[in-house]
Design an enzyme around this catalytic site. Structure first.
Site, PDB file in Angstrom:
ATOM      1  N   LYS A  82      11.293  62.149  43.021  1.00 48.44           N
ATOM      2  CA  LYS A  82      12.191  61.164  43.763  1.00 48.44           C
ATOM      3  C   LYS A  82      13.305  61.897  44.719  1.00 48.44           C
ATOM      4  O   LYS A  82      13.468  61.145  45.605  1.00 48.44           O
ATOM      5  CB  LYS A  82      12.768  60.100  42.828  1.00 48.44           C
ATOM      6  CG  LYS A  82      11.594  59.419  41.796  1.00 48.44           C
ATOM      7  CD  LYS A  82      10.465  59.164  42.448  1.00 48.44           C
ATOM      8  CE  LYS A  82       9.048  59.028  41.348  1.00 48.44           C
ATOM      9  NZ  LYS A  82       7.628  58.821  42.142  1.00 48.44           N
ATOM     10  N   ASP A 126       4.958  59.155  46.223  1.00 50.33           N
ATOM     11  CA  ASP A 126       4.860  59.222  44.566  1.00 50.33           C
ATOM     12  C   ASP A 126       5.122  60.590  43.869  1.00 50.33           C
ATOM     13  O   ASP A 126       4.600  60.630  42.629  1.00 50.33           O
ATOM     14  CB  ASP A 126       3.772  58.618  44.159  1.00 50.33           C
ATOM     15  CG  ASP A 126       3.671  57.983  43.080  1.00 50.33           C
ATOM     16  OD1 ASP A 126       2.653  57.873  41.966  1.00 50.33           O
ATOM     17  OD2 ASP A 126       4.699  57.509  42.562  1.00 50.33           O
ATOM     18  N   GLU A 165       5.330  50.231  36.354  1.00 49.41           N
ATOM     19  CA  GLU A 165       4.002  50.124  35.874  1.00 49.41           C
ATOM     20  C   GLU A 165       3.968  49.871  34.199  1.00 49.41           C
ATOM     21  O   GLU A 165       4.598  50.421  33.516  1.00 49.41           O
ATOM     22  CB  GLU A 165       3.094  51.408  36.018  1.00 49.41           C
ATOM     23  CG  GLU A 165       4.065  52.725  35.739  1.00 49.41           C
ATOM     24  CD  GLU A 165       4.565  53.364  36.861  1.00 49.41           C
ATOM     25  OE1 GLU A 165       5.055  52.444  37.767  1.00 49.41           O
ATOM     26  OE2 GLU A 165       4.967  54.561  36.870  1.00 49.41           O
ATOM     27  N   ASP A 215       6.651  54.797  46.331  1.00 52.35           N
ATOM     28  CA  ASP A 215       6.767  54.038  44.827  1.00 52.35           C
ATOM     29  C   ASP A 215       8.018  54.540  44.372  1.00 52.35           C
ATOM     30  O   ASP A 215       8.579  55.265  44.915  1.00 52.35           O
ATOM     31  CB  ASP A 215       5.529  54.572  44.157  1.00 52.35           C
ATOM     32  CG  ASP A 215       5.407  53.945  42.741  1.00 52.35           C
ATOM     33  OD1 ASP A 215       5.235  54.706  41.777  1.00 52.35           O
ATOM     34  OD2 ASP A 215       5.751  52.527  42.565  1.00 52.35           O
ATOM     35  N   ASN A 216       8.377  53.563  43.380  1.00 47.61           N
ATOM     36  CA  ASN A 216       9.504  53.765  42.496  1.00 47.61           C
ATOM     37  C   ASN A 216      10.841  53.843  43.266  1.00 47.61           C
ATOM     38  O   ASN A 216      11.906  54.540  43.019  1.00 47.61           O
ATOM     39  CB  ASN A 216       9.600  55.175  41.908  1.00 47.61           C
ATOM     40  CG  ASN A 216       8.209  55.460  41.184  1.00 47.61           C
ATOM     41  OD1 ASN A 216       7.223  56.254  41.621  1.00 47.61           O
ATOM     42  ND2 ASN A 216       7.857  54.700  40.198  1.00 47.61           N
TER      43      ASN A 216
HETATM   44  O1  LIG Z   1       8.047  61.226  38.414  1.00 49.36           O
HETATM   45  C1  LIG Z   1       7.528  60.529  38.782  1.00 49.36           C
HETATM   46  N1  LIG Z   1       6.548  60.665  39.740  1.00 49.36           N
HETATM   47  C2  LIG Z   1       6.259  62.151  39.876  1.00 49.36           C
HETATM   48  C3  LIG Z   1       5.177  63.036  39.269  1.00 49.36           C
HETATM   49  C4  LIG Z   1       4.864  63.923  40.289  1.00 49.36           C
HETATM   50  N2  LIG Z   1       3.439  64.616  40.174  1.00 49.36           N
HETATM   51  N3  LIG Z   1       3.348  65.543  41.366  1.00 49.36           N
HETATM   52  C5  LIG Z   1       4.764  65.597  41.551  1.00 49.36           C
HETATM   53  C6  LIG Z   1       4.909  66.529  42.833  1.00 49.36           C
HETATM   54  C7  LIG Z   1       4.018  66.789  43.768  1.00 49.36           C
HETATM   55  C8  LIG Z   1       4.516  67.734  44.816  1.00 49.36           C
HETATM   56  C9  LIG Z   1       5.599  68.181  44.602  1.00 49.36           C
HETATM   57  N4  LIG Z   1       6.083  69.156  45.865  1.00 49.36           N
HETATM   58  C10 LIG Z   1       7.361  69.483  45.113  1.00 49.36           C
HETATM   59  N5  LIG Z   1       7.857  68.526  44.102  1.00 49.36           N
HETATM   60  C11 LIG Z   1       6.365  67.895  44.120  1.00 49.36           C
HETATM   61  C12 LIG Z   1       6.213  67.176  42.705  1.00 49.36           C
HETATM   62  N6  LIG Z   1       5.411  64.844  40.953  1.00 49.36           N
HETATM   63  C13 LIG Z   1       7.412  59.141  38.134  1.00 49.36           C
HETATM   64  C14 LIG Z   1       8.359  58.626  36.970  1.00 49.36           C
HETATM   65  C15 LIG Z   1       8.224  57.349  36.581  1.00 49.36           C
HETATM   66  C16 LIG Z   1       9.036  57.132  35.753  1.00 49.36           C
HETATM   67  C17 LIG Z   1       9.901  55.894  35.486  1.00 49.36           C
HETATM   68  C18 LIG Z   1      10.697  55.319  34.509  1.00 49.36           C
HETATM   69  C19 LIG Z   1      10.691  56.497  33.314  1.00 49.36           C
HETATM   70  F1  LIG Z   1      11.370  56.035  32.213  1.00 49.36           F
HETATM   71  C20 LIG Z   1      10.097  57.619  33.363  1.00 49.36           C
HETATM   72  C21 LIG Z   1       9.228  57.857  34.423  1.00 49.36           C
HETATM   73  C22 LIG Z   1       7.485  56.541  37.311  1.00 49.36           C
HETATM   74  C23 LIG Z   1       6.611  56.808  38.462  1.00 49.36           C
HETATM   75  O2  LIG Z   1       6.164  56.044  39.028  1.00 49.36           O
HETATM   76  C24 LIG Z   1       6.577  57.921  39.015  1.00 49.36           C
HETATM   77  O3  LIG Z   1       5.686  58.299  39.817  1.00 49.36           O
HETATM   78 MG   LIG Z   2       5.301  56.449  40.854  1.00 49.39          MG
END
Ligand SMILES: O=C(NCCc1nnc(-c2ccc3[nH]cnc3c2)[nH]1)c1cc(-c2ccc(F)cc2)cc(O)c1O
Ligand SMILES: [Mg+2]
Length: 214
Positions: free
Chosen positions: A144, A141, A199, A169-170
């Protein structure tokens, strides 16, 4: 300066949820995201699919990539058997600080190891740093465009075993086309798509469940 959305979400948890009650933390966040401010938690609809997969796997060793504010961390950890462990990886220090407090409010800090850093750096260190042999369950999650490189890295590091369940997810919104193409065409995985919604919205999204067959 103005507070951040994760800070306002944490305030809503501390105001509306009961300490030590994971379900009240989950519903406080869902209420906040539905009625105050949208946020990128897996949410209640996809959350019930997540719950059913976690319950079916009943993992002793679980991994989550992408903690954000800890909503799915709480959803997963509350279902783990005694002695089980969830390692969750968060890249953003501000998110991690909020997530720690959300996980603590739920009373689940003993089952959860929250690590700050990049998946590419930490996956190769899981075995020696956390004493992990293989993971029983993995929830993807995070960013992406990291799903595909990270599933390949998990394979290369020998962190998957026959039967490891990977839930992503996603896969529709924002979408992970390269990951989907790989995992659905790989003879090493049996995949199923669980159609749902992004969500707190009516937009289509879904979870891809893949079982590693070695
Ligand atoms: O970007 C997302 N999630 C990612 C957060 C994250 N939290 N931690 C990290 C991490 C963790 C270790 C990592 N190591 C390397 N990159 C890393 C990134 N990334 C995300 C975005 C949306 C979304 C949908 C529609 C929209 F209009 C805008 C947004 C919906 C979702 O359910 C998501 O999960
Ligand atoms: Mg997500």
């Amino acid at each position: 300066t103005r507070s951040t959305r994760p800070q306002r979400m944490l305030k809503a948890v501390q105001k509306n949820a009961t300490r030590g009650d994971p379900l009240s933390v989950i519903s406080a966040i869902d209420r906040f995201c539905r009625h105050s401010e949208w946020a990128m938690n897996v949410g209640d609809e996809k959350g019930t699919i997540l719950d059913s997969v976690v319950s079916e796997v009943n993992p002793a060793m679980a991994l989550e990539l992408g903690t954000y504010c800890g909503y799915s961390t709480v959803r997963i950890a509350r279902l783990l058997p005694p002695g089980a462990r969830l390692v969750t990886l968060e890249f953003n220090g501000d998110y991690a600080a909020i997530a720690r407090q959300v996980i603590e409010w739920a009373g689940l800090e003993d089952m959860v190891q929250l690590v700050e850093g990049a998946s590419g750096d930490w996956i190769p260190r899981m075995k020696e740093h956390f004493g992990v042999k293989t993971f029983d369950f993995i929830f993807l999650d995070h960013w992406k465009d990291r799903y595909l490189p990270d599933i390949k890295l998990l394979e290369e590091c020998g962190l998957l075993r026959k039967g490891t369940v990977v839930l992503a997810d996603n896969v529709i919104c924002p979408g992970t086309p390269d990951y989907l193409e790989y995992i659905r065409n790989s003879p090493s995985y049996e995949s199923n798509y669980f159609r749902s919604h992004l969500e707190y919205t009516k937009a289509e999204d879904g979870l891809e469940k893949s079982v590693y067959v070695g």
